[in-house]
Design a protein around this motif. Structure first.
Motif, short mmCIF file in Angstrom:
data_model
loop_
_atom_site.label_atom_id
_atom_site.label_comp_id
_atom_site.label_asym_id
_atom_site.label_seq_id
_atom_site.Cartn_x
_atom_site.Cartn_y
_atom_site.Cartn_z
N THR A 65 0.82 -1.20 0.00
CA THR A 65 0.00 0.00 0.00
C THR A 65 0.86 1.25 0.00
OG1 THR A 65 -1.79 -1.14 1.15
CG2 THR A 65 -1.75 1.26 1.28
N TYR A 66 1.82 1.31 0.90
CA TYR A 66 2.65 2.51 0.99
C TYR A 66 3.57 2.63 -0.22
CZ TYR A 66 5.37 6.26 3.02
OH TYR A 66 5.97 7.47 3.24
N LEU B 19 1.92 4.30 -3.08
CA LEU B 19 1.80 5.75 -2.91
C LEU B 19 3.15 6.46 -3.00
CD1 LEU B 19 -0.81 5.79 0.01
CD2 LEU B 19 -1.22 6.28 -2.40
N THR C 174 -1.41 8.10 -8.00
CA THR C 174 -1.98 8.40 -6.68
C THR C 174 -3.35 7.75 -6.52
OG1 THR C 174 -0.79 10.52 -6.63
CG2 THR C 174 -2.63 10.25 -5.10
N ASP D 68 -4.26 4.67 -3.94
CA ASP D 68 -5.36 4.73 -2.98
C ASP D 68 -6.32 3.57 -3.18
OD1 ASP D 68 -6.68 6.65 -0.90
OD2 ASP D 68 -8.30 6.11 -2.26
N ARG E 289 -4.76 0.49 -1.67
CA ARG E 289 -4.88 0.54 -0.22
C ARG E 289 -6.27 0.10 0.24
NH1 ARG E 289 -6.82 4.01 3.58
NH2 ARG E 289 -7.63 5.34 1.93
N THR E 290 -7.29 0.60 -0.44
CA THR E 290 -8.66 0.25 -0.06
C THR E 290 -8.96 -1.22 -0.37
OG1 THR E 290 -9.30 2.53 -0.57
CG2 THR E 290 -11.07 0.91 -0.34
N SER F 22 -11.90 5.05 1.17
CA SER F 22 -11.01 5.75 0.26
C SER F 22 -10.85 7.20 0.68
CB SER F 22 -11.57 5.67 -1.17
OG SER F 22 -10.82 6.47 -2.03
N ARG F 23 -9.62 7.70 0.63
CA ARG F 23 -9.36 9.09 0.96
C ARG F 23 -9.83 10.02 -0.15
NH1 ARG F 23 -3.95 10.15 0.89
NH2 ARG F 23 -3.69 8.36 -0.45
N LEU F 24 -9.87 9.52 -1.37
CA LEU F 24 -10.16 10.38 -2.51
C LEU F 24 -11.65 10.49 -2.79
CD1 LEU F 24 -7.29 9.26 -4.88
CD2 LEU F 24 -7.36 11.21 -3.34
#
Length: 356
Positions: free
Chosen positions: A235-236, A239, A298, A302, A305-306, A314-316
């Motif tokens: 995940t990291y 990003l 990006t 994300d 990660r989800t 999701s952050r987005l």
């Protein structure tokens, strides 16, 4: 006795790799924005790999000068409309030199993506090794490696990279040097993530059972801990790739990154800052390529990660479009509540409503 302990105390076996991959792919496909971003990234990678073939089809290369295609009387502005776009030069030519912009753009993709991926690989390897070693070592090893990690995290990346790139001889391959410097200076955050995840995993029953069964620390780390670290590390890392692309472009823009004649998007921006009025495509093409690449990576990161951690939203908030399911027994907004004293209704105290 140790074998019996392993059999009785070990948790249920996790899902197989194939099953986990299918679940991850299903969750990722449910995110439309992530799939669009994945298609864009795949196209960019394909263009970067096929750069020699694409330039051969066009009949150009990224280093040949074409002085006849620029107007020396006007300071080197490309001759023709839209920066000299023609059947031989699909995106026009570079001011002053006349080098083909399409060839430099696709070869620049190879440099930018290659440097970013190589730097991310170095960061992941160093961070995981240091983080796992700190978590599995004794108190002194943990304290030493944790302090080193904190120093690395506190270092200003751009300033350190500028200092190191300035003292290295110019004969050293610049893309390799930039990748190594970014990787060795910016692994601290993933090291902290790996240490925290390892401390959480090593307290689980199946790791304790493996330790009691006589496994060595190295075998426990390889067989039991690294699979559990895959989700946070991947995940990291997803990003970090767009961040490393931006760092390479910044270093090349400052003049200490990739050196000419090797094409790079950041280097093209450095040369284009004085041509934004006379030849705007010279600035817009690499800037647009950088913007699209960083944005797509990006969004894809994300989405990864989800998909790896479905509990995390999701952050987005892009492309989700799913309605929340009503909980069982939940009252629908706007619905009328039943009258407890209506005829035939059961009163909370057990008394039925009066019949009309």
């Amino acid at each position: 006795m140790s074998e019996a302990l392993v059999a009785t105390q070990a948790p249920e076996a996790p899902a197989s790799g194939a099953s986990g991959a299918r679940q991850f792919w299903r969750r990722l496909r449910a995110q439309r924005a992530a799939m669009v971003a994945a298609g864009i990234v795949a196209l960019l990678v394909l263009v970067a790999l096929a750069a020699p073939l694409l330039t051969a089809i066009e009949g150009q290369d990224p280093t040949t000068y074409h002085p006849a295609l620029v107007d020396s009387a006007r300071g080197g502005v490309p001759i023709g409309s839209l920066g000299g776009i023609s059947g031989e030069h699909w995106l026009g030519v570079e001011p002053q030199t006349g080098r083909d912009l399409f060839a430099r753009l696709v070869y620049g993709a190879r440099v930018s993506l290659g440097v970013a991926l190589a730097a991310t690989t170095v960061q992941v390897v160093l961070g995981v090794v240091v983080g796992v070693t700190a978590a599995l070592g004794n108190r002194w090893v943990d304290q030493l490696l944790s302090r080193i990690t904190e120093i690395i995290v506190a270092m200003p990346l751009i300033i350190m990279a500028l200092a190191l790139l300035a003292v290295v001889p110019g004969s050293f391959p610049r893309p390799v040097l930039v990748s190594l410097i970014i990787g060795f200076v910016a692994w601290g955050t993933i090291g902290k993530i790996a240490r925290a995840a390892t401390l959480s995993l090593k307290s689980l029953d199946y790791v304790a059972a493996a330790r009691l069964s006589g496994w060595t620390t190295l075998r426990i780390a390889r067989r039991e801990l690294l699979p559990g670290l895959a989700a946070p590390v991947i995940t990291y890392a997803a990003l970090m790739v767009p961040n490393n692309i931006a760092i390479e472009a910044s270093l090349s823009f400052l003049g200490v990154g990739v050196k000419p004649p090797t094409p790079s998007w950041g280097q093209m921006l450095t040369s284009a800052d004085v041509w934004y009025q006379a030849a705007p495509q010279y600035l817009l093409l690499p800037a647009g390529a950088l913007f699209v690449t960083v944005l797509a990576l990006t969004v894809l990161g994300d989405g990864v990660r989800t998909a790896l951690d479905p509990r995390a939203a999701s952050r987005l908030r892009v492309g989700t479009g799913r309605k929340r399911e009503a909980k069982p027994g939940a009252q629908t907004p706007g619905a009328a509540k039943p009258d407890a004293y209506a005829p035939g209704a059961q009163h909370p105290d057990g008394v039925q409503g009066a019949q009309s």
